[in-house]
Enzyme design. Structure first.
Site, PDB file in Angstrom:
ATOM      1  N   GLY A  12       0.819  -1.221   0.000  1.00 36.37           N
ATOM      2  CA  GLY A  12       0.000   0.000   0.000  1.00 36.37           C
ATOM      3  C   GLY A  12       0.841   1.254   0.000  1.00 36.37           C
ATOM      4  N   ASP A  63      -4.117  -6.547  -5.087  1.00 29.81           N
ATOM      5  CA  ASP A  63      -5.047  -6.359  -3.971  1.00 29.81           C
ATOM      6  C   ASP A  63      -4.622  -7.304  -2.842  1.00 29.81           C
ATOM      7  OD1 ASP A  63      -7.166  -6.437  -2.202  1.00 29.81           O
ATOM      8  OD2 ASP A  63      -8.707  -6.691  -3.734  1.00 29.81           O
ATOM      9  N   SER A 143      -1.823   0.445  14.921  1.00 32.39           N
ATOM     10  CA  SER A 143      -2.429   1.758  15.229  1.00 32.39           C
ATOM     11  C   SER A 143      -2.564   1.928  16.727  1.00 32.39           C
ATOM     12  CB  SER A 143      -3.815   1.833  14.599  1.00 32.39           C
ATOM     13  OG  SER A 143      -4.496   2.989  15.034  1.00 32.39           O
ATOM     14  N   GLN A 153     -15.512   2.898  14.254  1.00 31.82           N
ATOM     15  CA  GLN A 153     -14.421   2.038  13.755  1.00 31.82           C
ATOM     16  C   GLN A 153     -14.494   0.637  14.358  1.00 31.82           C
ATOM     17  OE1 GLN A 153     -11.351   4.785  15.223  1.00 31.82           O
ATOM     18  NE2 GLN A 153     -10.615   4.971  13.132  1.00 31.82           N
ATOM     19  N   TYR A 156     -12.809  -1.775  12.280  1.00 34.07           N
ATOM     20  CA  TYR A 156     -11.414  -1.429  11.978  1.00 34.07           C
ATOM     21  C   TYR A 156     -10.479  -1.696  13.166  1.00 34.07           C
ATOM     22  CZ  TYR A 156      -7.465   1.843  11.134  1.00 34.07           C
ATOM     23  OH  TYR A 156      -6.223   2.423  10.994  1.00 34.07           O
ATOM     24  N   LYS A 160      -6.636  -3.735  13.721  1.00 26.75           N
ATOM     25  CA  LYS A 160      -5.361  -3.128  14.140  1.00 26.75           C
ATOM     26  C   LYS A 160      -4.830  -3.841  15.391  1.00 26.75           C
ATOM     27  CE  LYS A 160      -4.772  -1.276  10.880  1.00 26.75           C
ATOM     28  NZ  LYS A 160      -3.605  -1.011  10.030  1.00 26.75           N
ATOM     29  N   ILE A 189      -2.662  10.531  11.867  1.00 24.85           N
ATOM     30  CA  ILE A 189      -1.738  11.007  10.839  1.00 24.85           C
ATOM     31  C   ILE A 189      -2.591  11.498   9.677  1.00 24.85           C
ATOM     32  CG2 ILE A 189       0.259  10.358   9.409  1.00 24.85           C
ATOM     33  CD1 ILE A 189       0.697   9.782  12.450  1.00 24.85           C
ATOM     34  N   ASN A 194      -8.224   9.479   6.414  1.00 24.35           N
ATOM     35  CA  ASN A 194      -9.069  10.234   7.353  1.00 24.35           C
ATOM     36  C   ASN A 194      -9.382  11.647   6.855  1.00 24.35           C
ATOM     37  OD1 ASN A 194      -6.590  11.411   7.755  1.00 24.35           O
ATOM     38  ND2 ASN A 194      -6.197  10.322   9.671  1.00 24.35           N
TER      39      ASN A 194
END
Ligand code: NAI
Ligand SMILES: C[C@H](O)[C@@H]1OC(=O)[C@H](O)[C@@H]1O
Length: 253
Positions: A12, A63, A143, A153, A156, A160, A189, A194
């Site tokens: 990425g 991917d 994270s 999140q 998400y 992490k 960041i 974001n």
């Protein structure tokens, strides 16, 4: 030069933290293979910036949610540079969404990219390092969200925490091969991930105001910590997690 003639792979890396990490490693003497999802121009720019530093670079499209991307990325890097010394698992998504009506496809895609993708990528890189017999370093971009929650999140933050946990377990599994596995835990960041969230001025000011160092992070803030964990300066560091958050996590009162 902390990574002279090392070969570093970053997922990425056409923008954001991954791109900054790739360029940061090149600045320290590494040749770099980047994986990218779809941003051809961003990937080409990363390659150009690395080459401008006098190092070699390739960009490999794929991917990370597809299992076969892992082995083909590692294979492309070995074909180009002959080896893999450092692997940085960075690719990730965070489509903000409320919990109670989370669409299953958003939940599953987030897991597949952030966690399953990390698992297969780390496994492919580790197999190559074991084959080479010279050890190596693996760094996952986890994270601060591995340690704290986010109401938008819920799909998400477990990913992490998952990659942080993956580094702890692979540190044990791979220690006997001299392969070190660590996480960096970025705070907030400013990147594309974001941009929309931080477009809310009140939210942005609140997040920035929580940071003892007085500003939100930028992608290059991660480059140094990643180079450090990749390098021999960290030769006795494995299974560790390094917060890179300007002090946000410890700022209770
Ligand atoms: N920006 C932040 O505040 C924080 C970011 N992170 C993590 O940092 C990592 C990088 O994110 P950022 O640079 O912030 O955002 P970004 O959106 O600029 O970068 C994410 C990168 O992952 C790539 N990517 C997404 N899905 C992919 C897929 N299926 N296959 C291959 N590549 C894919 C994107 O193309 C992009 O290059 C992510 O894992 C994110 O969770 C962690 C903590 C804080
Ligand atoms: C994308 C978010 O702004 C960012 O992602 C993280 O992992 C951080 O904790 C922030 O929530």
């Amino acid at each position: 030069m902390l990574l002279k003639d090392k070969v570093v792979l970053v997922t990425g890396a056409s923008q954001g933290i991954g791109k900054a990490a790739a360029i940061g490693c090149a600045r320290h003497g590494a040749d770099v293979a980047i994986n990218y999802h779809s941003d051809e121009a961003g990937a080409a720019d990363a390659v150009a910036q690395i080459e401008a530093l006098g190092r070699r670079a390739i960009a490999v499209k794929g991917d990370v949610a597809q299992v076969e991307t892992a082995t083909s990325f590692v294979q492309a890097a070995v074909e180009a540079f002959g080896k893999v010394d450092v692997f940085v698992n960075n690719a990730g998504i965070c489509p903000f969404h409320a919990f109670l009506d989370m669409p299953p496809e958003v939940m599953e895609r987030t897991m597949k990219v952030n966690l399953f993708g990390a698992y297969y990528m780390v496994q492919a890189a580790a197999n190559q390092m074991v084959k080479q017999g010279q050890g190596g370093a693996i760094i996952a971009v986890s994270s601060i969200s591995a340690l704290v929650g986010g109401g938008m999140q819920t799909h998400y933050t477990p990913t992490k925490a998952g990659v942080h946990s993956l580094m702890q377990s692979t540190a044990i599994a791979l220690g006997k091969y001299g392969i070190r596995c660590n996480s960096v835990l970025p705070g907030t960041i400013e990147t594309a991930i974001n941009k929309e969230d931080l477009a809310d001025v009140a939210k942005r000011e609140y997040m920035a105001g929580r940071i003892p160092l007085g500003r939100l992070g930028e992608p290059d803030d991660l480059a140094g910590p990643i180079v450090f964990l990749a390098s021999d300066l960290a030769k006795y560091v494995t299974g560790a997690a390094l917060l890179v958050d300007g002090g946000a996590f410890v700022n209770l009162q």
